[in-house]
Design an enzyme around this catalytic site. Structure first.
Site, PDB file in Angstrom:
ATOM      1  N   VAL A   1      69.084  29.943  36.172  1.00 49.22           N
ATOM      2  CA  VAL A   1      69.991  29.191  35.295  1.00 49.22           C
ATOM      3  C   VAL A   1      70.068  29.835  33.914  1.00 49.22           C
ATOM      4  O   VAL A   1      69.075  30.307  33.376  1.00 49.22           O
ATOM      5  CB  VAL A   1      69.550  27.700  35.209  1.00 49.22           C
ATOM      6  CG1 VAL A   1      68.129  27.535  34.737  1.00 49.22           C
ATOM      7  CG2 VAL A   1      70.495  26.875  34.345  1.00 49.22           C
ATOM      8  N   ASP A   2      71.278  29.865  33.379  1.00 51.21           N
ATOM      9  CA  ASP A   2      71.519  30.303  32.003  1.00 51.21           C
ATOM     10  C   ASP A   2      71.755  29.026  31.209  1.00 51.21           C
ATOM     11  O   ASP A   2      72.831  28.427  31.281  1.00 51.21           O
ATOM     12  CB  ASP A   2      72.758  31.223  31.997  1.00 51.21           C
ATOM     13  CG  ASP A   2      73.152  31.676  30.598  1.00 51.21           C
ATOM     14  OD1 ASP A   2      72.520  31.244  29.615  1.00 51.21           O
ATOM     15  OD2 ASP A   2      74.105  32.476  30.504  1.00 51.21           O
ATOM     16  N   ASP A   3      70.726  28.615  30.488  1.00 49.19           N
ATOM     17  CA  ASP A   3      70.799  27.360  29.741  1.00 49.19           C
ATOM     18  C   ASP A   3      71.146  27.671  28.282  1.00 49.19           C
ATOM     19  O   ASP A   3      72.323  27.730  27.919  1.00 49.19           O
ATOM     20  CB  ASP A   3      69.460  26.631  29.892  1.00 49.19           C
ATOM     21  CG  ASP A   3      69.420  25.308  29.153  1.00 49.19           C
ATOM     22  OD1 ASP A   3      70.487  24.747  28.891  1.00 49.19           O
ATOM     23  OD2 ASP A   3      68.313  24.826  28.825  1.00 49.19           O
TER      24      ASP A   3
HETATM   25  P1  5GP Z   1      67.265  29.466  28.678  1.00 46.22           P
HETATM   26  O1  5GP Z   1      67.318  28.276  27.782  1.00 46.22           O
HETATM   27  O2  5GP Z   1      66.479  30.578  28.057  1.00 46.22           O
HETATM   28  O3  5GP Z   1      68.627  29.905  29.146  1.00 46.22           O
HETATM   29  O4  5GP Z   1      66.476  29.025  29.982  1.00 46.22           O
HETATM   30  C1  5GP Z   1      65.082  29.032  29.975  1.00 46.22           C
HETATM   31  C2  5GP Z   1      64.489  28.525  31.234  1.00 46.22           C
HETATM   32  O5  5GP Z   1      64.467  27.102  31.172  1.00 46.22           O
HETATM   33  C3  5GP Z   1      65.174  28.837  32.543  1.00 46.22           C
HETATM   34  O6  5GP Z   1      64.856  30.101  33.055  1.00 46.22           O
HETATM   35  C4  5GP Z   1      64.625  27.735  33.422  1.00 46.22           C
HETATM   36  O7  5GP Z   1      63.357  28.079  33.914  1.00 46.22           O
HETATM   37  C5  5GP Z   1      64.499  26.581  32.459  1.00 46.22           C
HETATM   38  N1  5GP Z   1      65.644  25.680  32.587  1.00 46.22           N
HETATM   39  C6  5GP Z   1      66.676  25.519  31.731  1.00 46.22           C
HETATM   40  N2  5GP Z   1      67.522  24.589  32.193  1.00 46.22           N
HETATM   41  C7  5GP Z   1      67.019  24.181  33.372  1.00 46.22           C
HETATM   42  C8  5GP Z   1      67.453  23.227  34.347  1.00 46.22           C
HETATM   43  O8  5GP Z   1      68.475  22.556  34.251  1.00 46.22           O
HETATM   44  N3  5GP Z   1      66.659  23.062  35.441  1.00 46.22           N
HETATM   45  C9  5GP Z   1      65.509  23.765  35.619  1.00 46.22           C
HETATM   46  N4  5GP Z   1      64.813  23.526  36.701  1.00 46.22           N
HETATM   47  N5  5GP Z   1      65.072  24.669  34.722  1.00 46.22           N
HETATM   48  C10 5GP Z   1      65.818  24.873  33.628  1.00 46.22           C
END
Ligand code: 5GP
Length: 205
Positions: free
Chosen positions: A111-113
């Site tokens: 996921v890209d959050d």
């Molecule tokens: P970022 O904020 O750097 O894009 O995402 C960081 C990490 O947060 C992701 O690799 C994932 O492990 C976790 N993450 C973010 N959003 C979600 C979500 O909706 N579900 C899950 N299971 N993990 C998430």
């Protein structure tokens, strides 16, 4: 309250399957780098769909990154935000990093959050490959990074990716809202997880 979306193994499998032709055609990866733990299962499934007759399987390398809220430290007070640390990385002194030189490298995550993780992974991998190229005297070879994620959350991003990646070498199987996605590999009761996914699907149809 944050809504939860339940995703099954079957759905993950099919998202990888439907994305594979575009990945093959547009990114032509020679190597995958899976960001752990969420990128491992999609990368492994994807590998089966990227396999071409007469060609070897695409190798998968794993990296691990850990995100934490940078609160309470002196510099974090001035620049509050999220920090990333490496918990697992390619071995810089061995062939692992040199192996990336001149390749099409597909970075896989679930996921890209906020995009913090992907920004860090791309920036650091690019930097380390540049160093490996200089050491090996192979600065003329171009290494191209592309990205595959199962889900991209449609929201303002903290992290930035290079323009050439975002416009042309980035693929999200689905663009979704800002709900919390429950992946099957995190479930402690997979039958209950699948039941909730089915219930959700029925409500939506
Ligand atoms: P970022 O904020 O750097 O894009 O995402 C960081 C990490 O947060 C992701 O690799 C994932 O492990 C976790 N993450 C973010 N959003 C979600 C979500 O909706 N579900 C899950 N299971 N993990 C998430």
């Amino acid at each position: 309250m944050v809504e939860k979306t339940y995703v099954t193994y079957n759905q993950v499998h099919k998202l990888c399957q439907e994305s594979a032709p575009r990945i093959l055609e547009e990114f032509r990866p020679n190597l995958m780098i899976a960001i752990g733990g969420g990128g491992y299962v999609p990368a492994r499934i994807l590998r089966s769909f990227l396999k071409q007759p007469g060609h070897p399987n695409i190798p998968i390398q794993a990296i691990g990154l850990s995100l934490y809220e940078a609160l309470g430290t002196a510099d974090a007070i001035e620049t509050p935000g999220t920090r990333v640390t490496r918990t697992q990385w390619l071995d810089l002194s061995s062939l692992e990093m040199a192996n990336l030189i001149g390749k099409n490298v597909l970075i896989v995550d679930e996921v890209d959050d906020t995009r913090t993780t992907l920004e860090y992974a791309v920036r650091e991998l690019e930097k380390d490959v540049r160093e490996a190229q200089q050491k090996a005297g192979r600065t003329g070879e171009e290494t191209k990074f592309s990205i595959f994620v199962l889900h991209n959350k449609d929201k303002p991003k903290k992290g930035k990716l290079p323009e050439e990646i975002i416009h042309g070498r980035y693929l999200a199987a689905r663009t979704v809202g800002d709900d919390w996605i429950c992946y099957p590999w995190e479930a402690t009761d997979i039958d209950e997880h699948d039941r909730l996914a089915k219930e959700q699907e029925q409500k939506q149809s």
